[in-house]
Each structure stands twice: as structure tokens, then as C-alpha cells.
Design an enzyme around this catalytic site. Structure first.
Site, PDB file in Angstrom:
ATOM      1  CE1 TYR A   1     -40.198 134.192  -9.140  1.00  0.00           C
ATOM      2  CE2 TYR A   1     -42.159 133.179 -10.067  1.00  0.00           C
ATOM      3  CZ  TYR A   1     -41.085 134.037 -10.188  1.00  0.00           C
ATOM      4  OH  TYR A   1     -40.893 134.731 -11.361  1.00  0.00           O
TER       5      TYR A   1
ATOM      6  CE  LYS B   1     -37.968 132.274 -10.804  1.00  0.00           C
ATOM      7  NZ  LYS B   1     -39.021 131.922 -11.801  1.00  0.00           N
TER       8      LYS B   1
END
Length: 297
Positions: free
Chosen positions: A134, A162
Site C-alpha cells: 500500500y 494499492k
């Protein structure tokens, strides 16, 4: 593991005492699965992870895994700026039944790119489940560069990223050089369609709490080469997305969920609930969005 096109970064329901409300968590999980979520991210920032103890996180992981009952993958948010602590929590998440883990860039510490690589590699070496990296420099104060993401993509169980850098150029660089089975997800709801257009796979979404089916329709329209339809859906979604992030997340989406009949309670400090005028503004936009959706049915 395929996390699907729309992965919802799930809020954490709290009761009036501020404790996790597991009954409402069950309702929320079922609601999300029935309304467009292909997988669930549990204990992430939208779930107010900074205010959850590790014990609470593990209990939450166990409950969501049990409730999901294999219908969708459950991705546990286990990242922090403490490598050893992240390893421990990641192992606990796997023991709790999580199908995958999400690791945020180590915040506040501002490590070098080599430090970032070694951090993620050390955690990946201790678990066998798939890992989604992320990248959110706006919150972590450090950007994971495409070169570092590409190095990490060579690790067998690091299977996705992400990307919440907001940089289409950065996402393009990753997509141009990553392995074909390495998936790039948008961490910004409003960039889902632009990311798809350059080869991205899907979104880790907050708006999908309210518009999961519409997010799916937009992606399906794009994949079906119905580009004008996809663009129209993006245009309808964008005001809702902006409204859901007009105040610190997840305060707006918890209000919208309450209005939709899913009570998720308040927030833990330092986050505050919306003021009445903020609620009114949000509700006007949600109502307008729902009217547009109903017109298309």
C-alpha cells in the site's frame, strides 16, 4: 490469489461505548458482499487502524473471516512502521484465517528506498499468504518508487500494489515493467477509470460502501469496451467520491452507511463526527446520486 476488481476498505463499526460492534460488523460484511465487493480489507486506515489495539485487530480479523465464510477473500491490514511488530501481527492474521495481508509504507520513519524494500521483504519472508503493498505518500510521508515496487514484485507472495500516490505516471511505470500477474489497484476511487485505461486492474475503494454495484458496472463497461457508458458512470460517481472525502475518512462514509440502514457508530479520537451542515451537504449529494442510479434501472 485474485482480489477481484472492487476491494472495499471496510470501516470498523463501534458501539455507543466505542468498542467494536461485532453484530453490526456482521451486517456490514454481508451488506458489502451483497453489493459489489469482491474482497474486504479489514483493519486498514478506513477501519481506523491507528486507534485499534493489536488484540482488537485480531478479534476483528477472526470475526470477518468467520462471517465472510469463504465468499470473498479477507485482506488483513497488518502494516506499520515497526517491521518486527508487523511480522507478529501478520502471523496472527494468518492464524485468524485471513486470506492475504496489506502492508502500508512505514509511516513517520521515512526510510530510504532500500529500507522500504528490506521492510517488506522481511515480512514477506515470514508469511506465505499473498501480500498487497500500500503506497500512500500523503499519509506515510514516504513514496515507494516504481523501481522499488518492481523489485518487490519479484518476491513470490507480493502479488499486488494499492497505488494511492495520485500519480498516473508512476502507475504507468509500474504497469509497463511489472510481471503480467502483478496487479495494480487504485487507492483513489476517482482514479479507478483512468488507471483501468492504462492497464490497471481495479480499486481498493471507500465509495464501494455506498456504490459498490455502480463501481462494478463502470469497470464492466470499460472491460466490455463500452467506453462512453464507463465514462458516464465515472462522471456520476465523482461527486459522490468527492463528498465522501470532503472530511476526514471515514466520518462521511459512516454517516452515509447509517442513512443506508447500516449503523457503524461513531469514531475514535482524534477523528470527529461530521457537523450538521456537513451531514446535510453529504446527504444532498448521496440523494442526487441515488436518484441518478434509480433512473438507470
Amino acid at each position: 490469489m485474485n482480489f477481484g476488481r472492487v476491494s472495499t476498505a471496510m470501516v470498523t463499526p463501534f458501539n455507543h461505548r466505542g468498542a467494536i460492534d461485532f453484530e453490526q460488523t456482521t451486517r456490514l460484511v454481508n451488506y458489502l458482499i451483497e453489493n459489489g465487493s469482491d474482497s474486504l480489507v479489514v483493519g486498514g486506515t478506513t477501519g481506523e487502524s491507528p486507534t485499534l489495539s493489536n488484540e482488537e485487530k485480531v478479534d476483528l480479523f477472526k470475526h470477518v473471516v468467520k462471517t465472510a465464510a469463504g465468499r470473498v477473500p479477507v485482506i488483513a491490514g497488518t502494516g506499520s512502521n515497526n517491521t518486527s511488530g508487523s511480522i507478529t501481527l501478520s502471523k496472527q492474521a494468518v492464524e485468524a484465517g485471513a486470506d492475504a495481508i496489506m502492508l502500508v509504507a512505514p509511516y513517520y520513519s521515512k526510510p530510504s528506498q532500500e529500507g522500504l524494500y528490506q521492510h517488506f521483504a522481511a515480512i514477506a519472508d515470514e508469511v506465505t499468504v499473498p501480500i498487497m503493498i500500500y503506497n500512500i505518500p500523503g499519509r506515510s510521508a514516504v513514496n515507494i518508487t516504481p523501481a522499488t515496487i518492481l523489485r518487490l514484485s519479484q518476491i513470490e507472495n507480493i502479488t499486488a500494489v494499492k497505488e494511492a500516490s495520485g500519480s498516473i505516471d508512476q502507475m504507468t511505470d509500474i504497469l509497463a515493467h511489472a510481471p503480467d500477474d502483478f496487479l495494480v489497484y487504485s487507492g483513489d476511487d476517482g482514479l479507478t477509470l483512468p488507471l483501468l485505461s492504462i492497464g490497471g486492474y481495479g480499486v481498493v475503494s471507500v465509495a464501494s460502501h455506498i456504490a459498490g454495484n455502480e463501481m462494478q458496472k463502470m469497470i464492466q463497461a470499460f472491460e466490455g469496451n463500452r467506453l462512453q457508458e464507463a465514462a458516464k458512470l465515472h462522471q456520476q460517481l465523482l461527486p459522490l467520491i468527492k463528498a465522501l472525502f470532503a472530511q476526514p475518512n471515514p466520518a462521511p462514509v459512516k454517516v452515509a452507511l447509517e442513512d443506508a440502514g447500516i449503523s457503524c457508530g461513531g469514531l475514535r479520537l482524534p477523528l470527529l463526527p461530521l457537523e450538521e451542515d456537513e451531514k446535510t451537504s453529504l446527504r444532498m449529494i448521496v440523494e442526487r446520486f441515488n436518484q441518478q442510479v434509480n433512473q438507470l434501472k
